[in-house]
Design an enzyme around this catalytic site. Structure first.
Site, PDB file in Angstrom:
ATOM      1  N   LYS A   1     -12.449  -5.508  -2.522  1.00  0.00           N
ATOM      2  CA  LYS A   1     -13.537  -4.547  -2.595  1.00  0.00           C
ATOM      3  C   LYS A   1     -13.061  -3.209  -3.147  1.00  0.00           C
ATOM      4  O   LYS A   1     -13.864  -2.400  -3.589  1.00  0.00           O
ATOM      5  CB  LYS A   1     -14.265  -4.388  -1.251  1.00  0.00           C
TER       6      LYS A   1
ATOM      7  N   LYS B   1      -6.049 -11.437  -5.783  1.00  0.00           N
ATOM      8  CA  LYS B   1      -7.130 -11.543  -4.803  1.00  0.00           C
ATOM      9  C   LYS B   1      -8.338 -10.709  -5.239  1.00  0.00           C
ATOM     10  O   LYS B   1      -8.160  -9.591  -5.724  1.00  0.00           O
ATOM     11  CB  LYS B   1      -6.599 -11.013  -3.462  1.00  0.00           C
TER      12      LYS B   1
ATOM     13  N   LYS C   1       0.825  -1.213   0.000  1.00  0.00           N
ATOM     14  CA  LYS C   1       0.000   0.000   0.000  1.00  0.00           C
ATOM     15  C   LYS C   1       0.856   1.260   0.000  1.00  0.00           C
ATOM     16  O   LYS C   1       0.497   2.266  -0.608  1.00  0.00           O
ATOM     17  CB  LYS C   1      -0.966   0.008   1.187  1.00  0.00           C
TER      18      LYS C   1
HETATM   19  P1  TYM Z   1     -10.596  -6.320   5.142  1.00  0.00           P
HETATM   20  O1  TYM Z   1     -11.688  -5.328   5.366  1.00  0.00           O
HETATM   21  O2  TYM Z   1      -9.586  -6.016   4.097  1.00  0.00           O
HETATM   22  O3  TYM Z   1     -11.222  -7.723   4.809  1.00  0.00           O
HETATM   23  C1  TYM Z   1     -12.199  -8.302   5.648  1.00  0.00           C
HETATM   24  C2  TYM Z   1     -12.009  -9.797   5.719  1.00  0.00           C
HETATM   25  O4  TYM Z   1     -12.207 -10.385   4.422  1.00  0.00           O
HETATM   26  C3  TYM Z   1     -11.101 -11.214   4.107  1.00  0.00           C
HETATM   27  N1  TYM Z   1     -10.931 -11.169   2.641  1.00  0.00           N
HETATM   28  C4  TYM Z   1     -10.913 -12.255   1.869  1.00  0.00           C
HETATM   29  N2  TYM Z   1     -11.004 -13.570   2.147  1.00  0.00           N
HETATM   30  C5  TYM Z   1     -10.951 -14.437   1.107  1.00  0.00           C
HETATM   31  N3  TYM Z   1     -10.813 -14.029  -0.181  1.00  0.00           N
HETATM   32  C6  TYM Z   1     -10.705 -12.725  -0.510  1.00  0.00           C
HETATM   33  N4  TYM Z   1     -10.578 -12.334  -1.761  1.00  0.00           N
HETATM   34  C7  TYM Z   1     -10.751 -11.766   0.544  1.00  0.00           C
HETATM   35  N5  TYM Z   1     -10.688 -10.410   0.578  1.00  0.00           N
HETATM   36  C8  TYM Z   1     -10.775 -10.062   1.880  1.00  0.00           C
HETATM   37  C9  TYM Z   1      -9.921 -10.578   4.831  1.00  0.00           C
HETATM   38  O5  TYM Z   1      -8.867 -11.490   4.990  1.00  0.00           O
HETATM   39  C10 TYM Z   1     -10.567 -10.203   6.135  1.00  0.00           C
HETATM   40  O6  TYM Z   1     -10.658 -11.304   6.997  1.00  0.00           O
HETATM   41  N6  TYM Z   1      -7.365  -5.503   8.844  1.00  0.00           N
HETATM   42  C11 TYM Z   1      -8.624  -6.145   8.533  1.00  0.00           C
HETATM   43  C12 TYM Z   1      -9.739  -5.684   9.442  1.00  0.00           C
HETATM   44  C13 TYM Z   1      -9.447  -5.845  10.889  1.00  0.00           C
HETATM   45  C14 TYM Z   1      -9.439  -7.077  11.623  1.00  0.00           C
HETATM   46  C15 TYM Z   1      -9.110  -6.714  12.961  1.00  0.00           C
HETATM   47  C16 TYM Z   1      -9.676  -8.398  11.262  1.00  0.00           C
HETATM   48  C17 TYM Z   1      -9.146  -4.858  11.755  1.00  0.00           C
HETATM   49  N7  TYM Z   1      -8.938  -5.365  13.009  1.00  0.00           N
HETATM   50  C18 TYM Z   1      -9.008  -7.699  13.959  1.00  0.00           C
HETATM   51  C19 TYM Z   1      -9.573  -9.375  12.268  1.00  0.00           C
HETATM   52  C20 TYM Z   1      -9.256  -9.015  13.595  1.00  0.00           C
HETATM   53  C21 TYM Z   1      -8.997  -5.816   7.100  1.00  0.00           C
HETATM   54  O7  TYM Z   1      -8.575  -4.834   6.561  1.00  0.00           O
HETATM   55  O8  TYM Z   1      -9.878  -6.651   6.521  1.00  0.00           O
END
Ligand code: TYM
Length: 327
Positions: free
Chosen positions: A195, A192, A111
């Site tokens: 969103k 991947k 990023k």
């Molecule tokens: P974020 O918002 O990017 O994604 C949310 C969750 O979706 C999963 N994910 C996927 N899984 C499978 N295939 C994909 N293509 C795919 N795209 C996204 C991500 O792995 C994630 O589980 N940092 C985190 C948010 C967060 C968090 C936390 C998560 C903040 N604090 C504490 C767990 C525990 C994030 O940006 O997820």
């Protein structure tokens, strides 16, 4: 009872990747674990956001959690920024994290490469995530594979804190699906599904109408063979569709391979689209009912009270261990 926790950033419309990687796992665990799911809005602002859009998305994602099947009776649901103890805990953890280990995170490297004027928040992002996880003494963190490294650094930070100041945190573990840990981009199945992708045809959003879903699935990149079998190396597009279809239809990948033996890609894609349209339209109907209801506010009020209390307790313990006390 063991604890599971996860969070999603309200930075775009949630995709089936988010659903499969994290929300679906939470739904499968909610009967057997003390479950927590929150909106990671403080993480969202590590990259520039438009305030009006962010505000709208927070509510949308909350409604989607419940519409997808997250049961408010079985989960503590809250908005991260309403828990003021999380940034406090994060600061104490930051002072116990090496710059070197934070700057080695793959997501930070990727990023920060995209924009030379990135914020310090992008670097400290995994430490805020560690605070989210550690305040609760979380046992398992259901995530997609892209977040594995962040859960591991949370574990490292907790372990170091325990060794320096005495037992304070439980060590968490990531919970990652065997199949569906990384749902791929429909147009480029080596990447991947995201969103924040610029090409709207590369992902299926949970709120996409049926016509759009069909169009995107029919146009998904496949390969020049005609056989439908799972081989992520040689056939990433078809393997991705098999994975998606398997999750949404509750059929195993080998059952799907048998069902489509000798059939062409068009027939298979039509089936995947049917399965997705059926499941997503159920979610969308519930979502519409929830979006403007008071129920969402009541759920979050209840959730934040519990989360705040637990975070305050952990913050006081950390301060005490670190000598941040007047007498
Ligand atoms: P974020 O918002 O990017 O994604 C949310 C969750 O979706 C999963 N994910 C996927 N899984 C499978 N295939 C994909 N293509 C795919 N795209 C996204 C991500 O792995 C994630 O589980 N940092 C985190 C948010 C967060 C968090 C936390 C998560 C903040 N604090 C504490 C767990 C525990 C994030 O940006 O997820």
């Amino acid at each position: 009872m063991q604890k599971v926790l996860t969070g999603l950033q309200p930075t775009g419309e949630l995709t089936i990747g988010n659903y499969i990687g994290s929300i679906k796992q939470m739904i499968e665990l909610q009967n057997d674990y003390d479950s927590y799911i929150f909106i990671a809005d403080l993480h969202a602002i590590t990259l520039p956001q438009q305030p009006e859009v962010l505000k709208k998305r927070i509510r949308e994602v909350l409604a989607l959690y419940i519409a997808c099947g997250i049961d408010p009776e079985k989960n503590t649901i809250y908005v991260q920024s309403e828990n003021e103890y999380i940034p406090c805990i994060s600061w104490l953890l930051e002072c116990n994290t090496y710059y070197g280990e934070a700057s080695r995170m793959i997501q930070f490297k990727e990023k920060s490469k995209k924009n030379a004027n990135f914020s310090v928040g992008l670097l400290t992002y995994p430490i805020l995530m560690a605070a989210d996880i550690l305040y609760l003494d979380t046992d398992y963190v259901p995530v997609g594979i892209d977040q594995k490294q962040h859960v591991e650094i949370a574990r490292d930070i907790a372990d170091r804190f325990n060794k320096t100041y005495g037992e304070t945190f439980h060590l968490p573990q990531p919970l990652i699906r065997n199949s569906g840990a990384k749902i791929k981009d429909l147009k480029d199945p080596t990447k991947k599904m995201s969103k924040s992708s610029e090409n709207p045809n590369s992902s299926i959003r949970l709120l996409d109408p049926p016509e759009k879903i069909r169009k995107k699935i029919m146009a998904a990149t496949t390969d020049s063979e005609s056989s439908i079998h799972y081989d992520p190396e040689k056939k990433p597009g078809i393997s991705n569709l098999l994975t998606i279809c398997s999750v949404f239809s509750n059929q195993s990948i080998s059952d799907l391979e048998n069902q489509f033996k000798g059939k062409n890609y068009g027939e298979f894609k039509r089936y995947v689209a049917d399965v997705l349209c059926e499941k997503l339209s159920e979610i969308q109907t519930k979502y519409e009912q929830l979006l403007n209801s008071n129920q969402l506010d009541e759920i979050c009020e209840k959730g934040i009270q519990k989360a705040r209390e637990l975070a305050k307790e952990k913050y006081e313990l950390m301060k005490d261990k670190m000598g941040l006390i007047r007498k």
